[in-house]
Design a protein around this motif. Structure first.
Motif, PDB file in Angstrom:
ATOM      1  N   ASN A  40       0.835  -1.198   0.000  1.00  0.00           N
ATOM      2  CA  ASN A  40       0.000   0.000   0.000  1.00  0.00           C
ATOM      3  C   ASN A  40       0.873   1.252   0.000  1.00  0.00           C
ATOM      4  N   CYS A  41       1.589   1.423  -1.095  1.00  0.00           N
ATOM      5  CA  CYS A  41       2.428   2.615  -1.233  1.00  0.00           C
ATOM      6  C   CYS A  41       2.747   2.831  -2.706  1.00  0.00           C
ATOM      7  N   ALA A  42       3.254   4.006  -3.002  1.00  0.00           N
ATOM      8  CA  ALA A  42       3.629   4.342  -4.374  1.00  0.00           C
ATOM      9  C   ALA A  42       4.943   3.668  -4.742  1.00  0.00           C
ATOM     10  N   VAL A  76      16.192   1.838  10.011  1.00  0.00           N
ATOM     11  CA  VAL A  76      15.120   0.922   9.587  1.00  0.00           C
ATOM     12  C   VAL A  76      15.546  -0.538   9.716  1.00  0.00           C
ATOM     13  N   HIS A  77      16.795  -0.815   9.386  1.00  0.00           N
ATOM     14  CA  HIS A  77      17.254  -2.209   9.320  1.00  0.00           C
ATOM     15  C   HIS A  77      18.125  -2.579  10.522  1.00  0.00           C
ATOM     16  N   THR A  78      17.691  -2.175  11.697  1.00  0.00           N
ATOM     17  CA  THR A  78      18.469  -2.405  12.917  1.00  0.00           C
ATOM     18  C   THR A  78      18.631  -3.884  13.243  1.00  0.00           C
ATOM     19  N   ALA A  85      13.078 -10.537   5.800  1.00  0.00           N
ATOM     20  CA  ALA A  85      13.148  -9.736   7.022  1.00  0.00           C
ATOM     21  C   ALA A  85      13.507  -8.283   6.691  1.00  0.00           C
ATOM     22  N   VAL A  86      14.460  -8.103   5.761  1.00  0.00           N
ATOM     23  CA  VAL A  86      14.847  -6.752   5.339  1.00  0.00           C
ATOM     24  C   VAL A  86      13.660  -6.042   4.690  1.00  0.00           C
ATOM     25  N   THR A  87      12.984  -6.757   3.812  1.00  0.00           N
ATOM     26  CA  THR A  87      11.871  -6.168   3.076  1.00  0.00           C
ATOM     27  C   THR A  87      10.732  -5.758   3.997  1.00  0.00           C
ATOM     28  N   LEU A  88      10.437  -6.564   4.981  1.00  0.00           N
ATOM     29  CA  LEU A  88       9.358  -6.228   5.912  1.00  0.00           C
ATOM     30  C   LEU A  88       9.703  -5.003   6.752  1.00  0.00           C
ATOM     31  N   GLU A  89      10.995  -4.814   7.043  1.00  0.00           N
ATOM     32  CA  GLU A  89      11.403  -3.595   7.751  1.00  0.00           C
ATOM     33  C   GLU A  89      11.101  -2.366   6.889  1.00  0.00           C
ATOM     34  N   ASP A  90      11.365  -2.466   5.586  1.00  0.00           N
ATOM     35  CA  ASP A  90      11.037  -1.365   4.674  1.00  0.00           C
ATOM     36  C   ASP A  90       9.522  -1.166   4.568  1.00  0.00           C
ATOM     37  N   LYS A  91       8.806  -2.263   4.423  1.00  0.00           N
ATOM     38  CA  LYS A  91       7.355  -2.205   4.212  1.00  0.00           C
ATOM     39  C   LYS A  91       6.660  -1.483   5.370  1.00  0.00           C
ATOM     40  N   ARG A  92       7.093  -1.770   6.575  1.00  0.00           N
ATOM     41  CA  ARG A  92       6.496  -1.158   7.760  1.00  0.00           C
ATOM     42  C   ARG A  92       6.549   0.365   7.683  1.00  0.00           C
ATOM     43  N   THR A 131       3.477   3.820   5.405  1.00  0.00           N
ATOM     44  CA  THR A 131       2.971   4.997   6.123  1.00  0.00           C
ATOM     45  C   THR A 131       3.213   6.286   5.343  1.00  0.00           C
ATOM     46  N   THR A 132       3.931   6.216   4.220  1.00  0.00           N
ATOM     47  CA  THR A 132       4.252   7.418   3.449  1.00  0.00           C
ATOM     48  C   THR A 132       3.103   7.797   2.530  1.00  0.00           C
ATOM     49  N   ASP A 133       3.061   9.074   2.149  1.00  0.00           N
ATOM     50  CA  ASP A 133       2.051   9.542   1.194  1.00  0.00           C
ATOM     51  C   ASP A 133       2.320   8.914  -0.168  1.00  0.00           C
TER      52      ASP A 133
END
Length: 352
Positions: free
Chosen positions: A162-164, A181-183, A297-304, A308-310
């Motif tokens: 759900n993002c551009a 983000v990727h801590t 795991a990396v991708t889900l950190e980005d997705k989260r 939330t971005t416009d």
């Protein structure tokens, strides 16, 4: 939805909405894994256009508007008959060009030339069906390693976000976010920014090179065949206009891990993530399942964060604030703005 769109256009300056600029229909996008078309037709929505997909009698992908010209039923609910798509409502059957080749109710009668559905160009590349809704103005991105026997290809993700797509493209070339983000995967608190940032532009691409210090948790050390908690990633990235990026990540031990990601636009607020990787190692050196799990795991950190971005991204860079490491994203926005201008389009600014 329309009211919110109007309010946003007045509220902000120029923004990019992928379904409002026709030029995006002239690019190729991966829409579905080819293996998923081995049976019945499948539906997909590309740039707000519902399409039906199947394999013809030669095993080649076909794509048509998902709407029968008879009584508008979805063709994707039908079945494949001798390489053609047959409507589930009345059995009208269409070939890959969208021409009706059978009307069961008039077996001995001629079929009107008006019995047609709109067809689209489709082809199989890298294990996915790519579709272009208009006359292509660019080729499918060339991933040379996909034909190199020294590399194995691993299919990773195929899912809606759900993002551009533009937000994801910028994120892929943003080397300032891993620390935050990727801590849990590779971000290093000791390396807030890359040591190297270099850029080269072509007509349809942006080439980006960076060197970034990273951390390696135990599972990543296993995937990389190293015993180092800290190392560096040398990243040679290519952004292909509009929504594909290739990241070639090289490690000091000679391992190369290539990520190819396309954000296929479903509509203005939703994109289909298609991601696969290529590596110059073997299954015995690193298990496919472990590689997918780490990249997941990396991708889900980005997705989260990205969800939330416009999704109505401003191409006018004055509409958002920036820092030095945002340069790839700024170049991307300017190249897309130039594309729209070259094709007689401008980003949406207001509704009269």
């Amino acid at each position: 939805m329309e009211r919110r769109w109007v309010e946003l256009l007045f509220k902000r300056g120029g923004i990019m909405l992928v379904t409002k600029q026709a030029v995006f229909k002239r690019f190729w996008y991966p829409v579905i894994p080819t293996a998923e078309l081995s049976g019945e037709p499948k539906p997909f929505v590309l740039l707000d256009q519902p399409i039906a997909l199947w394999l013809d009698s030669e095993g080649k992908p076909a794509a048509v508007e998902d709407r029968c010209c008879h009584r508008t039923a979805k063709l994707s609910l039908g079945k494949v008959v001798s390489g053609n798509i047959s409507c589930a409502y009345h059995g009208w059957t269409f070939n890959s060009s969208g021409t009706c080749v059978s009307v069961p109710q008039q077996p001995n009668g001629s079929i009107s030339g008006n019995y047609k559905v709109k067809s689209y160009q489709a082809c199989d590349r890298y294990g996915y069906v790519w579709v272009c809704l208009g006359e292509p103005i660019a080729e499918i991105p060339n991933i040379t390693e996909a034909a190199d026997p020294n590399y194995r290809q691993i299919h990773e993700f195929y899912e809606p976000w759900n993002c551009a797509g533009l937000r994801v493209m910028e994120n892929e070339l943003d080397m300032a976010h891993p620390t935050f983000v990727h801590t849990a995967t590779f971000g290093s608190e000791e390396h807030l920014t890359p040591d190297v940032m270099e850029f080269t532009e072509t007509e349809w691409e942006l080439h980006y090179r960076s060197v970034l210090g990273v951390a390696n948790p135990a599972e990543q050390q296993q995937n990389l065949n190293i015993e180092q908690a800290e190392t560096v990633r040398t990243i040679d990235g290519i952004w292909f206009l509009p929504f594909t990026v290739k990241l070639r990540i090289a490690y000091p031990n000679g391992l190369v891990h290539i990520i190819v990601n396309t954000m296929t636009p479903i509509d203005d607020s939703t994109s289909q993530m298609v991601q696969f990787c290529l590596r110059n190692d073997t299954e015995s050196e690193a298990k496919t399942s472990d590689i997918i799990a780490f990249d997941r795991a990396v991708t889900l950190e980005d997705k989260r964060i990205l969800e939330t971005t416009d999704w109505d991204v401003p191409l006018d860079i004055a509409q958002e604030q920036h820092m030095l490491t945002d340069k790839p994203g700024i170049i991307i926005r300017r190249k897309i703005a130039a594309l729209l201008k070259a094709h007689g389009e401008v980003e949406q600014t207001k509704v009269s």
